[in-house]
Scaffold this motif. Structure first.
Motif, short mmCIF file in Angstrom:
data_model
loop_
_atom_site.label_atom_id
_atom_site.label_comp_id
_atom_site.label_asym_id
_atom_site.label_seq_id
_atom_site.Cartn_x
_atom_site.Cartn_y
_atom_site.Cartn_z
N UNK A 96 -25.63 -11.47 6.28
CA UNK A 96 -26.64 -10.65 6.96
C UNK A 96 -25.94 -9.39 7.45
N UNK A 97 -26.71 -8.32 7.55
CA UNK A 97 -26.19 -7.09 8.13
C UNK A 97 -26.44 -7.17 9.64
N UNK A 98 -25.36 -7.38 10.43
CA UNK A 98 -25.59 -7.64 11.86
C UNK A 98 -26.07 -6.40 12.62
N UNK A 99 -25.98 -5.24 11.99
CA UNK A 99 -26.48 -4.03 12.66
C UNK A 99 -27.97 -3.82 12.41
N UNK A 100 -28.60 -4.74 11.68
CA UNK A 100 -30.01 -4.55 11.30
C UNK A 100 -30.89 -5.56 12.05
N UNK A 101 -31.47 -5.14 13.18
CA UNK A 101 -32.29 -6.06 13.98
C UNK A 101 -33.43 -6.67 13.18
N UNK A 102 -34.05 -5.88 12.31
CA UNK A 102 -35.18 -6.38 11.52
C UNK A 102 -34.74 -7.52 10.61
N UNK A 103 -33.56 -7.38 10.02
CA UNK A 103 -33.06 -8.43 9.11
C UNK A 103 -32.77 -9.71 9.88
N UNK A 104 -32.27 -9.57 11.10
CA UNK A 104 -31.96 -10.75 11.92
C UNK A 104 -33.26 -11.47 12.29
N UNK A 105 -34.25 -10.70 12.71
CA UNK A 105 -35.54 -11.30 13.08
C UNK A 105 -36.17 -11.98 11.86
N UNK A 106 -36.07 -11.34 10.71
CA UNK A 106 -36.65 -11.91 9.49
C UNK A 106 -35.97 -13.23 9.13
N UNK A 107 -34.63 -13.27 9.28
CA UNK A 107 -33.91 -14.51 8.98
C UNK A 107 -34.37 -15.62 9.92
N UNK A 163 -27.39 -18.94 14.83
CA UNK A 163 -26.33 -18.21 15.55
C UNK A 163 -25.97 -16.98 14.72
N UNK A 164 -25.92 -15.83 15.36
CA UNK A 164 -25.57 -14.59 14.67
C UNK A 164 -24.14 -14.19 15.04
N UNK A 165 -23.31 -13.95 14.02
CA UNK A 165 -21.94 -13.51 14.26
C UNK A 165 -20.98 -14.20 13.30
N UNK A 166 -19.72 -13.82 13.39
CA UNK A 166 -18.77 -14.35 12.40
C UNK A 166 -17.38 -14.61 12.98
N UNK A 167 -17.28 -14.70 14.30
CA UNK A 167 -15.96 -14.87 14.89
C UNK A 167 -15.70 -16.30 15.33
N UNK A 168 -14.54 -16.50 15.97
CA UNK A 168 -14.21 -17.81 16.51
C UNK A 168 -15.15 -18.17 17.65
N UNK A 169 -15.62 -17.16 18.35
CA UNK A 169 -16.63 -17.41 19.40
C UNK A 169 -17.86 -18.08 18.79
N UNK A 170 -18.32 -17.55 17.66
CA UNK A 170 -19.50 -18.14 17.03
C UNK A 170 -19.18 -19.53 16.48
N UNK A 171 -17.96 -19.72 15.99
CA UNK A 171 -17.57 -21.05 15.51
C UNK A 171 -17.63 -22.06 16.67
N UNK A 178 -32.07 -8.63 19.84
CA UNK A 178 -32.80 -9.59 20.68
C UNK A 178 -34.25 -9.15 20.82
N UNK A 179 -34.48 -7.85 20.94
CA UNK A 179 -35.86 -7.35 21.03
C UNK A 179 -36.62 -7.71 19.75
N UNK A 180 -35.96 -7.52 18.61
CA UNK A 180 -36.63 -7.78 17.33
C UNK A 180 -36.97 -9.26 17.19
N UNK A 181 -36.04 -10.14 17.58
CA UNK A 181 -36.29 -11.58 17.46
C UNK A 181 -37.44 -11.99 18.38
N UNK A 182 -37.39 -11.50 19.62
CA UNK A 182 -38.49 -11.84 20.56
C UNK A 182 -39.81 -11.25 20.07
N UNK A 183 -39.72 -10.07 19.45
CA UNK A 183 -40.93 -9.44 18.89
C UNK A 183 -41.56 -10.31 17.81
#
Ligand code: AMP
Ligand code: GLY
Length: 420
Positions: free
Chosen positions: A46-57, A5-13, A79-84
């Motif tokens: 994680x830097x949430x603005x970095x799609x490459x970092x999210x995909x790598x994680x 799960x990506x994010x840091x709010x109560x929604x993500x909790x 999402x594009x990076x993760x699917x990629x």
């Protein structure tokens, strides 16, 4: 399956909590998370603005599914990076996330799809803004075209204030302003899970956007929510699916930018019928906390089906007849200038109140191990009960036990008088 799960709010909790209850889930991880999420699952920065970092994680943790909470990574193309990287992702592509990322784009899609919404003018100069204000009359609705964390809109009858807000929006790089016709009537948030073709609407919720009781003060990210809405028309979900959700999903697919993920319709129930105020491309916060509290169908399977184009195989969702209420505890100074770093006491006692879950938003662990505030919206105290009154009583009983200096929360979330 392993879910990241990506994010840091109560929604993500709330998402993490629901995903952990799904028997098909072996492990949930979160990035970056917060102090509350870290008590439940493995979190890493994680830097949430970095799609490459999210995909790598996602690759590093062998995720089978990535669920992206906030709009910023979606608009940036996470999402594009993760699917990629060959991993299923719950969340729209960057192009589809423009439904939230650009109000002008969303308007065009709605017009093309015949979706009922406020009339609007896209303005590139103060002269355009004045002309549109004269056309629609007061109250004036002036919106920043781009992402503004729920704070880009003002609704005012004060001509000068409206112009000043427009000027501030134009001052941003590539600034554009949308001026809209004013919509009267109660607001409803209705979410749909979609794989780009099939649409599965969730239960409606109502959000409280203004900071103060009785809907006064500036707009915020959201100060509380409840579900169900006893006053809403019985056919609301059907009607919105037919008139709004399905045509929008179809239009996005036909444009070559299929939308899969969570389509959030912010609606006004006007005397002339339902109108879309805005679309978001992600779960709403704090509405998700109350909607998921009522969802009985295991969440991961549904999100995985949406991410892999097999939502038609998921049967109707099952819902608890219970009611849920969430109240946001905000930091001193929120929304203008929230203060961080204050210790929070009483979390365990609050979490022990029957029916209550304390979801963390802006929290971190301080140097002495103490949980501290670290953002504007600090906690989302969520309760369920046999009816709204019981859920509300439980949420407020829990809030009384929490101590955070200078914090504030609305006292009228889901109060009889606040329900429209
Ligand atoms: P938005 O960011 O577009 O959701 O707008 C934030 C809030 O501004 C909404 O939740 C409404 O309360 C208010 N708002 C936005 N558009 C309109 C409109 N056309 N008429 C009345 N209120 C609006
Ligand atoms: N609660 C409003 C939002 O998530 O945008």
């Amino acid at each position: 399956m392993i879910v990241l799960v990506i994010g840091s709010g109560a929604r993500e909790h709330a998402l993490v909590t629901s995903l952990m209850h799904d028997p098909s889930v072996q492990q949930v991880l979160c990035a970056p998370g917060n102090a509350g999420i870290a008590e439940q699952v493995d979190c890493s920065p994680i830097e949430v603005t970095d799609p490459g970092a999210i995909a790598q994680r996602a690759v590093d943790v062998s995720a089978d599914l990535v669920v992206i909470g906030p709009e910023v990574p979606l608009v940036a193309g996470a999402a594009d990076a993760v699917r990629g990287a060959g991993i299923a992702c719950f969340g729209p592509s960057a192009l589809a996330a423009q439904l939230e990322g650009s109000k002008a784009f969303a308007k065009q899609v709605m017009i093309d799809a015949g979706v009922p919404t406020a009339q609007a003018r896209v303005c590139l100069s103060i002269n355009d803004v004045s002309a549109a204000m004269a056309e629609f009359g007061a109250p004036f609705v002036i919106k920043d075209d781009g992402l503004a964390a729920g704070k880009g809109v003002i609704v005012t009858s004060d001509h000068d204030e409206a112009i000043a807000h427009a000027a501030a929006c134009f001052a941003k790089p590539d600034g554009a302003v949308v001026v809209e016709e004013y919509l009267d009537g109660p607001e409803v948030s209705l979410f749909a899970i979609t794989d780009g073709t099939c649409v599965l609407a969730l239960q409606p919720a109502q959000d409280f956007k203004r900071v103060g009781d009785g809907d006064v003060g500036p707009n915020t990210g959201g100060m509380g929510a409840y579900s169900p809405l006893p006053w809403a028309p019985a056919d609301l979900i059907e009607e919105v699916t037919r008139a709004v959700l399905q045509p929008t999903v179809d239009a996005m697919r036909e444009r070559g930018t299929p939308f899969s993920g969570l389509l959030y319709a912010g609606l006004a129930l006007t005397s002339r019928g339902v109108r879309v105020i805005e679309f978001n491309a992600r779960f709403g916060d704090p509405e998700t906390q109350v909607v998921l509290a009522r969802l009985r169908t295991p969440l991961a399977g549904v999100l995985y089906a949406a991410a892999t184009g097999t939502l038609a195989e998921v049967g109707p969702l099952e819902w608890s007849p219970d009611a849920a209420v969430t109240v946001v505890l905000a930091a001193h100074g929120y929304p203008e200038s929230p203060r961080s770093g204050d210790p929070i006491h009483g979390l365990a006692a609050a979490g022990n109140v029957e029916g209550v879950e304390v979801f963390h938003a802006g929290t971190k662990v301080g140097p002495d191990g103490q949980i501290c505030s670290a953002g504007g919206r600090v906690l989302s105290v969520t309760a369920h009960g046999v009816n709204l009154q019981e859920a509300r009583d439980r949420a407020y009983a829990a809030l009384e036990l929490i101590d955070l200096e200078g914090a504030h929360y609305r006292r009228d979330i889901a109060a009889e008088s606040s329900q429209v």
